[in-house]
Design a protein around this motif. Sequence first.
Motif, PDB file in Angstrom:
ATOM      1  N   THR A  63      49.233 -22.501 -76.563  1.00 50.44           N
ATOM      2  CA  THR A  63      48.642 -21.225 -76.969  1.00 50.44           C
ATOM      3  C   THR A  63      48.951 -20.056 -76.057  1.00 50.44           C
ATOM      4  O   THR A  63      48.755 -18.898 -76.441  1.00 50.44           O
ATOM      5  N   GLY A  64      49.376 -20.312 -74.827  1.00 55.49           N
ATOM      6  CA  GLY A  64      49.570 -19.229 -73.871  1.00 55.49           C
ATOM      7  C   GLY A  64      48.267 -18.718 -73.281  1.00 55.49           C
ATOM      8  O   GLY A  64      48.242 -17.662 -72.649  1.00 55.49           O
ATOM      9  N   TYR A  65      47.205 -19.479 -73.443  1.00 56.72           N
ATOM     10  CA  TYR A  65      45.893 -19.033 -72.965  1.00 56.72           C
ATOM     11  C   TYR A  65      45.873 -18.870 -71.445  1.00 56.72           C
ATOM     12  O   TYR A  65      46.397 -19.702 -70.703  1.00 56.72           O
ATOM     13  N   VAL A  66      45.285 -17.778 -71.002  1.00 57.34           N
ATOM     14  CA  VAL A  66      45.062 -17.523 -69.579  1.00 57.34           C
ATOM     15  C   VAL A  66      43.565 -17.568 -69.342  1.00 57.34           C
ATOM     16  O   VAL A  66      42.797 -16.845 -69.974  1.00 57.34           O
ATOM     17  N   THR A  67      43.132 -18.422 -68.441  1.00 57.53           N
ATOM     18  CA  THR A  67      41.702 -18.632 -68.258  1.00 57.53           C
ATOM     19  C   THR A  67      41.000 -17.406 -67.674  1.00 57.53           C
ATOM     20  O   THR A  67      41.613 -16.570 -66.996  1.00 57.53           O
ATOM     21  N   GLU A  68      39.727 -17.339 -67.943  1.00 61.59           N
ATOM     22  CA  GLU A  68      38.904 -16.288 -67.360  1.00 61.59           C
ATOM     23  C   GLU A  68      38.952 -16.374 -65.844  1.00 61.59           C
ATOM     24  O   GLU A  68      38.966 -15.359 -65.148  1.00 61.59           O
ATOM     25  N   THR A  69      38.989 -17.590 -65.330  1.00 61.50           N
ATOM     26  CA  THR A  69      39.078 -17.778 -63.886  1.00 61.50           C
ATOM     27  C   THR A  69      40.338 -17.139 -63.314  1.00 61.50           C
ATOM     28  O   THR A  69      40.291 -16.460 -62.275  1.00 61.50           O
ATOM     29  N   GLU A  70      41.463 -17.308 -63.979  1.00 62.43           N
ATOM     30  CA  GLU A  70      42.701 -16.676 -63.508  1.00 62.43           C
ATOM     31  C   GLU A  70      42.593 -15.165 -63.541  1.00 62.43           C
ATOM     32  O   GLU A  70      43.086 -14.470 -62.637  1.00 62.43           O
ATOM     33  N   ARG A  71      41.968 -14.636 -64.598  1.00 59.68           N
ATOM     34  CA  ARG A  71      41.877 -13.184 -64.727  1.00 59.68           C
ATOM     35  C   ARG A  71      40.906 -12.580 -63.712  1.00 59.68           C
ATOM     36  O   ARG A  71      41.125 -11.488 -63.202  1.00 59.68           O
ATOM     37  N   ILE A  72      39.843 -13.307 -63.392  1.00 54.17           N
ATOM     38  CA  ILE A  72      38.917 -12.827 -62.365  1.00 54.17           C
ATOM     39  C   ILE A  72      39.557 -12.915 -60.987  1.00 54.17           C
ATOM     40  O   ILE A  72      39.382 -12.042 -60.143  1.00 54.17           O
ATOM     41  N   GLY A  73      40.310 -13.985 -60.760  1.00 54.67           N
ATOM     42  CA  GLY A  73      41.096 -14.060 -59.531  1.00 54.67           C
ATOM     43  C   GLY A  73      40.649 -15.058 -58.488  1.00 54.67           C
ATOM     44  O   GLY A  73      41.364 -15.279 -57.517  1.00 54.67           O
ATOM     45  N   TRP A  74      39.485 -15.667 -58.665  1.00 49.52           N
ATOM     46  CA  TRP A  74      39.025 -16.633 -57.669  1.00 49.52           C
ATOM     47  C   TRP A  74      38.018 -17.589 -58.293  1.00 49.52           C
ATOM     48  O   TRP A  74      37.497 -17.353 -59.366  1.00 49.52           O
ATOM     49  N   SER A  75      37.757 -18.681 -57.574  1.00 50.26           N
ATOM     50  CA  SER A  75      36.782 -19.663 -58.025  1.00 50.26           C
ATOM     51  C   SER A  75      36.228 -20.400 -56.813  1.00 50.26           C
ATOM     52  O   SER A  75      36.758 -20.293 -55.706  1.00 50.26           O
ATOM     53  N   TYR A  76      35.155 -21.165 -57.045  1.00 49.19           N
ATOM     54  CA  TYR A  76      34.503 -21.884 -55.954  1.00 49.19           C
ATOM     55  C   TYR A  76      35.149 -23.233 -55.689  1.00 49.19           C
ATOM     56  O   TYR A  76      35.409 -24.016 -56.616  1.00 49.19           O
ATOM     57  N   VAL A  77      35.376 -23.525 -54.408  1.00 48.26           N
ATOM     58  CA  VAL A  77      35.930 -24.797 -53.959  1.00 48.26           C
ATOM     59  C   VAL A  77      35.024 -25.346 -52.861  1.00 48.26           C
ATOM     60  O   VAL A  77      34.544 -24.574 -52.014  1.00 48.26           O
ATOM     61  N   PRO A  97      26.453 -22.634 -48.253  1.00 55.78           N
ATOM     62  CA  PRO A  97      27.682 -22.324 -47.516  1.00 55.78           C
ATOM     63  C   PRO A  97      28.757 -23.397 -47.622  1.00 55.78           C
ATOM     64  O   PRO A  97      29.863 -23.195 -47.117  1.00 55.78           O
ATOM     65  N   TRP A  98      28.455 -24.513 -48.269  1.00 55.83           N
ATOM     66  CA  TRP A  98      29.494 -25.525 -48.486  1.00 55.83           C
ATOM     67  C   TRP A  98      30.460 -25.115 -49.588  1.00 55.83           C
ATOM     68  O   TRP A  98      31.483 -25.739 -49.788  1.00 55.83           O
ATOM     69  N   TRP A  99      30.126 -24.029 -50.305  1.00 60.60           N
ATOM     70  CA  TRP A  99      31.032 -23.484 -51.314  1.00 60.60           C
ATOM     71  C   TRP A  99      31.828 -22.326 -50.729  1.00 60.60           C
ATOM     72  O   TRP A  99      31.271 -21.472 -50.034  1.00 60.60           O
ATOM     73  N   ALA A 100      33.111 -22.282 -51.020  1.00 61.65           N
ATOM     74  CA  ALA A 100      33.972 -21.180 -50.587  1.00 61.65           C
ATOM     75  C   ALA A 100      34.584 -20.517 -51.811  1.00 61.65           C
ATOM     76  O   ALA A 100      35.058 -21.200 -52.729  1.00 61.65           O
ATOM     77  N   ALA A 101      34.544 -19.194 -51.852  1.00 58.83           N
ATOM     78  CA  ALA A 101      35.134 -18.423 -52.947  1.00 58.83           C
ATOM     79  C   ALA A 101      36.614 -18.226 -52.636  1.00 58.83           C
ATOM     80  O   ALA A 101      36.984 -17.383 -51.812  1.00 58.83           O
ATOM     81  N   VAL A 102      37.470 -19.002 -53.286  1.00 58.58           N
ATOM     82  CA  VAL A 102      38.880 -19.060 -52.927  1.00 58.58           C
ATOM     83  C   VAL A 102      39.717 -18.262 -53.927  1.00 58.58           C
ATOM     84  O   VAL A 102      39.757 -18.579 -55.123  1.00 58.58           O
ATOM     85  N   THR A 103      40.380 -17.239 -53.433  1.00 61.81           N
ATOM     86  CA  THR A 103      41.307 -16.475 -54.259  1.00 61.81           C
ATOM     87  C   THR A 103      42.482 -17.369 -54.666  1.00 61.81           C
ATOM     88  O   THR A 103      43.101 -18.012 -53.820  1.00 61.81           O
ATOM     89  N   GLY A 104      42.742 -17.414 -55.975  1.00 63.01           N
ATOM     90  CA  GLY A 104      43.850 -18.217 -56.470  1.00 63.01           C
ATOM     91  C   GLY A 104      43.499 -19.641 -56.837  1.00 63.01           C
ATOM     92  O   GLY A 104      44.376 -20.403 -57.269  1.00 63.01           O
TER      93      GLY A 104
END
Length: 333
Positions: free
Chosen positions: A99-113, A133-140
Amino acid sequence: MSENHGCCAHEVPEGLSRSTTATVHPPAAPPTPTAPTSAPARPSNAIELPGGTFLMGTDDEQGYPEDGEGPVREVTLSPFAIDAHTVSTARYAAFVEDTGYVTETERIGWSYVFAAFLPAPLRKISPRPDKTPWWAAVTGATWYAPEGPGSTWRGREDHPVVHVSWADALAYATWAGGHLPTEAQWEYAARGGLVQTRFPWGDELTPNGVHRCNVWQGVFPTKNTAEDGHKGTAPVDAYEPNGYGLYNVAGNVWEWCADWFSATHHLTPDTPERRDPRGPERGDSRVMRGGSYLCHASYCNRYRIAARTANTPDSAGGNTGFRVVWDLPGAST
């Protein structure tokens, strides 16, 4: 909600809401997915369930009444089919390719790791919520780079796809010809035919010393002994399935449901809310069920079948995935 949600869910209301920080990583306009090249077939191992009446919720002393886990009530469901396991990374990759779908996460730019999974330089520069604090907001960090730049989904094709928002999960489910499970459908299927047990196999977490799910072992959040075989996600078909043939409905990854979250909506005495319930018409957060590999009894034992949590629909992290349901003849519309 209880303050000990944060071990498993990244607790956006207490941390770095992706909605309120969107100005830091402004999302681009979503692309228009291309039409599927062919209609995907329902997976051959999808489980067809007859529906009927079951006892939903719990009054268990180990539960969290403030989450709206109880009271126990009779709920009646129409027939439906459900994924035997959560959607794998390989299946999500096929959807994206088609489909070529780009996730909302990719468009926002970061997610929790989970911070312990990160190399030191990336861990040092990634912001963390004060209360979790065990969660880090990781760009990419994305579904194809689960720990951010330099990581890959290759080698984890059979693990659950993660870093997907509620909209990202819904987009896949729609492409697959189904939809996200209602909370009632999820719990009915997760119980596997058992009545009011804590887990899909009974009331003991490790019957006869055998690990039946992927949750935190050791002292959270500093030491994970991985006695159950996994520090992070496990393959989608790890461990023994429940009585209906569903895998990993306890632990591994939280699973998005269709419903808006409310701790009180189900208390209504109206009869229609007891048949194919769909939750409140609106809300701020969507229901998530099942717990994850970060859940631990000392802090968040929400890997019990009746346990609930929620997150804002735009949220995503390394321990959140989903599975799909399909309507069957006789299903309520």
